[in-house]
Design an enzyme around this catalytic site. Structure first.
Site, mmCIF file in Angstrom:
data_model
loop_
_atom_site.group_PDB
_atom_site.id
_atom_site.type_symbol
_atom_site.label_atom_id
_atom_site.label_comp_id
_atom_site.label_asym_id
_atom_site.label_seq_id
_atom_site.Cartn_x
_atom_site.Cartn_y
_atom_site.Cartn_z
ATOM 1 N N HIS A 141 95.744 -103.536 -134.018
ATOM 2 C CA HIS A 141 94.711 -102.634 -134.077
ATOM 3 C C HIS A 141 92.721 -102.455 -134.324
ATOM 4 O O HIS A 141 92.004 -101.990 -133.482
ATOM 5 C CB HIS A 141 95.098 -101.508 -134.931
ATOM 6 C CG HIS A 141 94.489 -100.471 -135.482
ATOM 7 N ND1 HIS A 141 94.643 -98.672 -134.939
ATOM 8 C CD2 HIS A 141 93.419 -100.020 -136.372
ATOM 9 C CE1 HIS A 141 93.539 -98.214 -135.308
ATOM 10 N NE2 HIS A 141 92.667 -98.616 -136.205
ATOM 11 N N GLU A 142 92.874 -103.479 -135.299
ATOM 12 C CA GLU A 142 91.472 -103.931 -134.894
ATOM 13 C C GLU A 142 91.149 -104.212 -133.785
ATOM 14 O O GLU A 142 89.793 -104.469 -133.877
ATOM 15 C CB GLU A 142 91.779 -104.745 -136.634
ATOM 16 C CG GLU A 142 91.944 -104.349 -138.075
ATOM 17 C CD GLU A 142 90.598 -103.334 -137.920
ATOM 18 O OE1 GLU A 142 89.553 -102.712 -137.422
ATOM 19 O OE2 GLU A 142 92.171 -102.100 -138.156
ATOM 20 N N GLU A 178 90.332 -94.070 -133.420
ATOM 21 C CA GLU A 178 91.254 -94.485 -133.451
ATOM 22 C C GLU A 178 92.456 -94.382 -132.515
ATOM 23 O O GLU A 178 92.942 -95.313 -133.005
ATOM 24 C CB GLU A 178 91.469 -93.489 -134.750
ATOM 25 C CG GLU A 178 90.222 -93.914 -136.093
ATOM 26 C CD GLU A 178 90.290 -95.365 -136.565
ATOM 27 O OE1 GLU A 178 91.307 -95.599 -135.697
ATOM 28 O OE2 GLU A 178 89.839 -95.416 -137.555
ATOM 29 N N HIS A 224 89.465 -101.868 -131.977
ATOM 30 C CA HIS A 224 88.139 -101.967 -132.342
ATOM 31 C C HIS A 224 87.185 -102.642 -131.753
ATOM 32 O O HIS A 224 86.186 -102.001 -131.269
ATOM 33 C CB HIS A 224 88.238 -101.763 -133.539
ATOM 34 C CG HIS A 224 88.661 -99.807 -134.277
ATOM 35 N ND1 HIS A 224 88.251 -99.151 -133.811
ATOM 36 C CD2 HIS A 224 89.495 -100.017 -135.601
ATOM 37 C CE1 HIS A 224 88.716 -97.956 -134.131
ATOM 38 N NE2 HIS A 224 89.502 -98.522 -135.299
#
Length: 392
Positions: A237-238, A291, A241
């Site tokens: 997930h990071e 997100e 980003h």
């Protein structure tokens, strides 16, 4: 206050006079009458200021002097340094300390509203648009330097002793396990820098990305995870980003807003800006679009690695059940009304995934759990005690 006074001998004196039109200070003659002040300019021209028109102004340079203006000539200034003459004027001018009426208050209010709207437009519209553009063209060296500087500031911010930055966890086995996890996830994005992962020795349940490809985990998050796959899901997930430049965009937006507010309310020192960015990135609350983009990238990365995307959803569900809606790791997600939808999407993305093998062996997982040289099991909460922060 009476308008009568005991006259001075001849009522004559000299004073400095500025007409409010030019920057020149002129020496003028002053003659007082019972209802007016007569001024004689160097060229012989006469001016008359009625006593009721006189107003006193503060003189920051010489508090003993009396600085006068007239409602008939509001930009002009008469500097009386003769104490006797000043005393007579103070006695005779009944309106000396009366504030002038506020004119055009409606126009002033309109200007104030327009100014506020302009600042809001800059901070909430123009700065984000410019940040989005700059994030695309910021040189990799500048982006990485911003991330490295902010990372060191974060270490200082989180230190409770005030003596040294918070410790970086880097045992040989734990660091190797993190690199194994990164290699298995194998992000294929065309990034101008390598993904760099660091673990900090702090109990906060959190992980976040910084500009320049650095991803930071806290010991508390690794201790909370029940499997290496849950850590990998947060990792993916990071990475999403980072690939989408969300940390860089967020940092530029914050820095731009600080710059605008600094121009209005006073300058900010460079260290203050970095400190603000450090706190901002630790507690970053990205938009729902950002997100969702990071979630989607994580699902694809986990699927590509032969891992179940459901690990992200199950971790949030478990922590939500333990800590409630507004605390712990899921506090950020709980603030979004689409939290349930995001968890459902992660579970749905896992339905057609063929899980090949665990991302880490039992020995590697044990090494990661003890990357800070602590026994993770001993630090597991006994229940009810929520952490203060959240993962984005």
């Amino acid at each position: 206050m009476s308008n009568t006074f005991a006259p001075l001998p001849n009522n004559d004196a000299f004073a400095d006079f500025a007409d409010g039109v030019s920057a020149r200070i002129q020496r003028v003659g002053v003659n007082l009458a019972s209802d007016r002040v007569n001024l004689t300019l160097p060229d012989g021209k006469k001016l008359t200021w009625p006593m009721e028109s006189l107003r006193a102004l503060p003189d920051q340079a010489d508090r003993e002097s009396l600085v006068l203006t007239s409602t008939d000539m509001p930009l002009a200034r008469l500097y009386l340094r003769d104490t006797a003459l000043s005393g007579v004027v103070r006695q005779a001018a009944a309106n000396l300390h009366r504030r002038p009426p506020v004119e055009n208050i409606g126009r002033l209010l309109k200007w104030g509203v327009a100014a506020f709207a302009s600042v809001a437009l800059i901070v909430f519209v123009l700065v984000p648009v410019m940040a989005d553009q700059l994030a695309r063209y910021l040189p990799p060296e500048g982006e990485k330097a911003l991330g490295d500087t902010t990372f060191e500031q974060i270490r200082n911010v989180l230190d409770d002793t005030g003596f040294e930055p918070i410790r970086v966890c880097e045992t040989t086995a734990g660091t190797a396990a993190m690199q194994t996890m990164l290699a298995r996830l194998n992000p294929v994005a065309d990034l101008p820098y390598d993904i760099q992962v660091t673990v900090l020795d702090h109990e906060m349940v959190n992980a976040f990305a910084l500009p320049g490809g650095r991803i930071v985990f806290f010991r508390g998050l690794i201790n909370e995870a029940q499997s290496a796959e849950e850590v990998a899901a947060v990792f993916a997930h990071e990475i999403g980003h980072v690939v989408n430049r969300d940390p860089t965009r967020d940092a530029l937006r914050s820095a731009g807003s600080i710059g605008v507010l600094g121009l209005l309310f006073g300058d900010f020192a460079g260290g203050t800006v970095v400190l603000f960015l450090a706190n901002r990135l630790i507690n970053a609350t990205y938009s729902q679009k950002a997100e969702a983009g990071a979630d989607s990238y994580a699902h694809g990365l986990m699927t590509q690695a032969g891992l179940s995307p459901a690990s992200l959803g199950t971790m949030f569900l478990r922590l939500k059940a333990r800590y409630g809606e507004q605390e712990g790791l899921v506090a950020h997600f709980a603030a979004h009304p689409q939290l349930s939808e995001r968890i459902e999407r992660s579970l749905a993305a896992a339905q057609e995934v063929v899980v090949t093998q665990p991302i880490l062996s039992a020995q590697e997982w044990s090494g990661l759990r003890n990357i800070c040289g602590r026994t993770a099991a001993a630090e597991q909460p006994s229940g009810g005690g929520a952490k203060d922060n959240k993962e984005k």
